[in-house]
Structures are given as structure tokens and as C-alpha cells.
Design a protein around this motif. Structure first.
Motif, PDB file in Angstrom:
ATOM      1  N   UNK A 104       0.842  -1.210   0.000  1.00  0.00           N
ATOM      2  CA  UNK A 104       0.000   0.000   0.000  1.00  0.00           C
ATOM      3  C   UNK A 104       0.873   1.253   0.000  1.00  0.00           C
ATOM      4  N   UNK A 105       1.927   1.225   0.818  1.00  0.00           N
ATOM      5  CA  UNK A 105       2.818   2.389   0.898  1.00  0.00           C
ATOM      6  C   UNK A 105       3.436   2.667  -0.470  1.00  0.00           C
ATOM      7  N   UNK A 106       3.854   1.585  -1.132  1.00  0.00           N
ATOM      8  CA  UNK A 106       4.448   1.725  -2.464  1.00  0.00           C
ATOM      9  C   UNK A 106       3.416   2.293  -3.457  1.00  0.00           C
ATOM     10  N   UNK A 107       2.191   1.796  -3.378  1.00  0.00           N
ATOM     11  CA  UNK A 107       1.135   2.261  -4.294  1.00  0.00           C
ATOM     12  C   UNK A 107       0.909   3.769  -4.117  1.00  0.00           C
ATOM     13  N   UNK A 108       0.855   4.220  -2.855  1.00  0.00           N
ATOM     14  CA  UNK A 108       0.598   5.646  -2.614  1.00  0.00           C
ATOM     15  C   UNK A 108       1.773   6.493  -3.111  1.00  0.00           C
ATOM     16  N   UNK A 120       1.651   9.084  -6.260  1.00  0.00           N
ATOM     17  CA  UNK A 120       2.002  10.488  -6.009  1.00  0.00           C
ATOM     18  C   UNK A 120       3.003  10.987  -7.054  1.00  0.00           C
ATOM     19  N   UNK A 121       3.910  10.103  -7.467  1.00  0.00           N
ATOM     20  CA  UNK A 121       4.941  10.506  -8.428  1.00  0.00           C
ATOM     21  C   UNK A 121       4.403  10.705  -9.849  1.00  0.00           C
ATOM     22  N   UNK A 122       3.206  10.198 -10.129  1.00  0.00           N
ATOM     23  CA  UNK A 122       2.609  10.423 -11.457  1.00  0.00           C
ATOM     24  C   UNK A 122       2.369  11.913 -11.676  1.00  0.00           C
ATOM     25  N   UNK A 123       2.332  12.317 -12.910  1.00  0.00           N
ATOM     26  CA  UNK A 123       1.843  13.657 -13.205  1.00  0.00           C
ATOM     27  C   UNK A 123       0.414  13.768 -12.649  1.00  0.00           C
ATOM     28  N   UNK A 124       0.109  14.855 -11.971  1.00  0.00           N
ATOM     29  CA  UNK A 124      -1.170  14.898 -11.237  1.00  0.00           C
ATOM     30  C   UNK A 124      -2.377  14.752 -12.165  1.00  0.00           C
TER      31      UNK A 124
END
Ligand SMILES: NC(=O)c1ccc[n+]([C@@H]2O[C@H](COP(=O)([O-])OP(=O)(O)OC[C@H]3O[C@@H](n4cnc5c(N)ncnc54)[C@H](O)[C@@H]3O)[C@@H](O)[C@H]2O)c1
Length: 336
Positions: A220-224, A228-232
Motif C-alpha cells: 500500500x505504501x508503495x502504491x501511494x 504520487x509521483x505520477x503527473x497529477x
């Protein structure tokens, strides 16, 4: 000097939040956490002494008085009364927190906050499904419990703020969590089954052939983090099922796996082919998150069971089932 990003976790000392906190700290974020430590979960606070971590004791409803929201690049909302048993037991409090406080904070953030907001919802929103279906994000929601109904209302409210929004929200529907956390929960299906079977505690399992997806807290931590790192623009007002397609199981299959990996027998385990109070049955399609976001799954169900066994072998969490969301009230051994 490098300028690190600052994030706020509301409910950051909970089972999932405290793992996410450590994950973002390890990625060099400044992490503020607001939590009212409902479960006397101070262990989570003292388990981390990073100078980039700042704990603020407080209530979700007081957030505007405790902190300056626009200091943060990302706010993640974990707080609430989590799970059906605690919501049923404390129905007034859960209506206050899960319905009113959460809706108020969403409205407040939608108008006053300018950055990224992640709302943590649940796959329980899919409730009861036919066995052959797999729910993608557009699938009909059929929440059974008040816990899930409150999540569905909060999701709808967020989506309805779209035409008048200052913030950039994303909704995550989490699978059922498992794994090790600084604030441990043993009232979650996989964790509880492992603990009870390990300790030879009689286990009664209702609705043994109902399906559920599971996901490790580290994943889950990795998914968040990766979302977040994606272009918004790729996550702006998007809903994601959060988990992995290969981590589905019925309770019965889960028990067989645990018994095998713990090298024990079925002596104390009884499957009850009657309907219990939790009849949730859902298979979820996690393709969207896995296609849009760069993820490398760390934990299958099998690896999670082995991880828990290792901790139990080392006598950690020996008498831990009392410290869960069934918590300060009487521990109920029946898994419904
Ligand atoms: N654990 C799971 O299997 C699971 C599955 C799906 C979704 N979720 C969602 O993930 C989030 C975190 O779940 P969790 O398992 O970590 O639960 P948790 O109960 O361990 O954590 C919730 C935290 O919020 C805090 N809190 C509660 N009410 C508060 C308030 N009014 N003000 C400030 N703090 C408050 C509690 O003290 C606790 O630390 C929740 O939103 C939950 O619905 C969890």
C-alpha cells in the motif's frame, strides 16, 4: 541545500498510516502526522525518531487549528473508525467521525487546500458480488456495513466537488490489509488467522467460501508513493482499486495455506457453513492501478504468512490480539 517535500498523514499512527509514514521518510520526505491515538497506539509514535517526522496529537475535526494545510504537497486521510466491529460497537462516535467529520474535512480541503489529496477508501464498497464478477472502478457499489456506506458517501462527495475544487484529489479503494506494522492489528482476516492458528486457538470461520482481495501494508505504501509521483493530471479525480490481482483468496483457501506453511493441522479449526454477520464477497480488478502506476509487488499472501510466522517464532506479538480494533473491548474469537 536540497528542499524536501512535506506531507501530512491524518491518522498517520494507525496500522497502515504508520507503515506509510516510514516509507515516505525513507524517501526523504518531511512527514507530519496528526492522530488522536484512539487505540493507545503510542508505540507507533515512539518507534520513529527521524528528525524529518513530526507528530501532532489531535482530532481530525481540529485540523485547521493544528496545522497550516497549504504547507503540504500531499495530504493523506487515513483517520476514522476502521472496520465493521468497531463501527457497530461505537455507532454514535463512528457517525460523528466517519460521516460528519470526514465530510467536513473534505469540503474544507476542497475549498482551501491547493495541493494533492489522497482519500483512503475500501474495496468493502463492493460488498456482496456474484462469484464470477470482478469489480473494476466503475462496478456498482453495494456497501453492506455502515463503515463502507460512510466511505461511499465520502467518495461521492469528493467526486461532486470537481467543478469547484482547489485541491487535487485521488481516491484509493484498498484491499484488506495484512502484514507487519508498528501499530499492529490482529483483527484483520489474514493476520488473525495466522496468529490464532499459530497459537492453536480454536477458530470458527463463517462464510468460508467467500472471496476477498488482500494486500500487504508495504505494498500500500508503495502504491501511494508511486501514484504520487505520477503527473497529477493522471490521478486528478481518479478512483483506483489498490491491490494486486494475484492476491485473492477465500477464507477456506487462506486457512489451508496457513496450516501448510505453519506446518500444523486443522484440529482447532471449524468451518461453519452458515451465514455470519460479515457476508462480504468480492473479487476486484486491480488492472487500472497496475497499468497506470509503476509497481513491483513485494508481498504475495504466501510471503505475508511466512513473514508473520517469523515474527511469532521470535515471540513478538505473543499476546497481541487484544491490541486491535476489537481493542479495549472484549476480544471475540469468532471470525465472522
Ligand atoms: N486495514 C485494512 O485492511 C483497510 C482496508 C481498506 C481500507 N482501509 C482504510 O485505511 C485507513 C487506515 O486503516 P488502518 O487499518 O490503519 O486503521 P487504524 O484504526 O489502525 O488507523 C486509524 C488511525 O486513525 C486514528 N483516528 C481515528 N479517528 C481519528 C480522529 N477523529 N482524529 C484523528 N485521528 C483519528 C486512530 O487513532 C488510528 O491511529 C482507513 O481509512 C481504512 O478505512 C484499511
Amino acid at each position: 541545500m536540497k528542499k524536501y517535500k512535506k506531507i501530512l498523514l491524518i491518522g498517520g499512527e494507525g496500522y497502515v498510516g504508520s507503515v506509510v509514514k516510514n516509507y515516505f521518510l525513507a524517501k526523504n520526505f518531511y512527514v507530519d502526522s496528526i492522530d488522536c491515538l484512539l487505540y493507545e497506539n503510542e508505540t507507533s509514535v515512539i518507534s520513529n525518531n527521524s528528525e524529518n517526522y513530526n507528530f501532532k496529537y489531535g482530532e481530525l475535526s481540529q485540523i485547521d487549528k493544528i496545522t497550516k494545510i497549504n504547507d503540504y504537497d500531499l495530504i493523506i486521510l487515513f483517520a476514522g473508525l476502521v472496520g465493521d466491529p468497531v463501527v457497530r460497537k461505537y455507532s454514535k462516535l463512528s457517525t460523528k467521525i466517519n460521516v460528519y467529520d470526514i465530510q467536513n474535512i473534505i469540503i474544507f480541503l476542497s475549498k482551501k487546500y491547493k495541493n494533492n489529496f489522497f482519500f483512503i477508501s475500501t474495496c468493502s464498497n463492493y460488498g456482496l458480488m456474484q462469484n464470477n464478477d470482478r469489480a473494476n472502478e466503475d462496478f456498482n457499489l453495494n456497501p453492506i456495513s455502515n463503515y463502507a456506506k460512510a466511505k461511499v458517501s465520502a467518495e461521492k462527495l469528493i467526486m461532486n466537488t470537481k467543478n469547484n475544487a482547489s485541491y487535487k484529489p485521488t481516491i484509493f479503494r484498498f484491499a484488506t490489509a495484512f502484514g507487519i506494522s508498528p501499530r499492529m492489528r490482529f483483527d484483520l482476516t489474514l493476520n488473525q488467522f495466522v496468529l490464532d492458528i499459530y497459537n492453536n486457538i480454536p477458530l470458527e470461520i463463517y462464510d468460508p467460501d467467500t472471496w476477498r482481495p488482500y494486500c500487504h501494508v508495504q505494498d500500500f505504501a508503495q502504491i501511494l508513493y508511486q501514484t504520487y509521483k505520477l503527473n497529477y493530471k493522471k490521478r486528478y479525480f481518479e478512483i483506483f482499486n489498490a491491490g494486486f490481482n494475484n492476491n485473492h483468496s477465500t477464507k477456506r483457501e487462506l486457512v489451508y495455506k496457513i496450516v501448510k506453511l505453519l506446518n500444523t493441522d486443522m484440529k482447532n479449526i471449524k468451518f461453519i457453513n452458515k451465514k455470519g454477520s460479515d457476508q462480504r464477497n468480492y473479487k476486484v480488478d486491480f488492472s487500472k492501478i497496475n497499468e497506470k502506476v509503476l509497481l513491483k509487488q513485494k508481498f504475495t499472501i504466501k510471503k505475508g504468512i511466512t513473514e508473520l510466522k517469523k515474527y511469532l517464532d521470535n515471540n513478538i506479538f505473543k499476546n497481541y490480539s487484544i491490541n486491535s480494533n476489537k481493542g479495549n473491548f472484549k476480544v471475540i474469537r469468532k471470525v465472522r
